[in-house]
Design a protein around this motif. Structure first.
Motif, PDB file in Angstrom:
ATOM      1  N   ASP A  61       2.174   1.604  -3.561  1.00  0.00           N
ATOM      2  CA  ASP A  61       1.072   1.939  -4.449  1.00  0.00           C
ATOM      3  C   ASP A  61       0.706   3.412  -4.328  1.00  0.00           C
ATOM      4  O   ASP A  61       0.463   4.084  -5.323  1.00  0.00           O
TER       5      ASP A  61
ATOM      6  N   GLU B   4       0.820  -1.207   0.000  1.00  0.00           N
ATOM      7  CA  GLU B   4       0.000   0.000   0.000  1.00  0.00           C
ATOM      8  C   GLU B   4       0.856   1.260   0.000  1.00  0.00           C
ATOM      9  O   GLU B   4       0.502   2.255  -0.626  1.00  0.00           O
TER      10      GLU B   4
ATOM     11  N   GLN C 185       3.395   5.521  -6.033  1.00  0.00           N
ATOM     12  CA  GLN C 185       3.282   5.447  -7.485  1.00  0.00           C
ATOM     13  C   GLN C 185       2.157   6.349  -7.977  1.00  0.00           C
ATOM     14  O   GLN C 185       2.293   7.012  -8.992  1.00  0.00           O
TER      15      GLN C 185
END
Length: 55
Positions: A37, A34, A40
């Motif tokens: 992510d 997480e 990103q």
């Protein structure tokens, strides 16, 4: 496309400590996934702008 009835497959379960964990991962791996992510998602818009400038 998922329907409004929320029939999407479950990705998380709640472990013995009450933490949401992605199925197949440890709590630590879920936290790392997480974190990466979200990083990103923050970087992606800037990458597109840099490519447009290069052209």
């Amino acid at each position: 496309m998922t329907s409004p009835t929320y029939n999407a497959p479950r990705r998380y379960f709640v472990d013995g400590g009450g933490r949401r964990v992605l199925i197949g991962l440890t709590p630590e791996e879920t936290f790392e996934f997480e974190r990466l992510d979200s990083e990103q998602a923050q970087v992606a818009p800037d990458a597109g702008e840099q490519q447009a400038r290069a052209l």
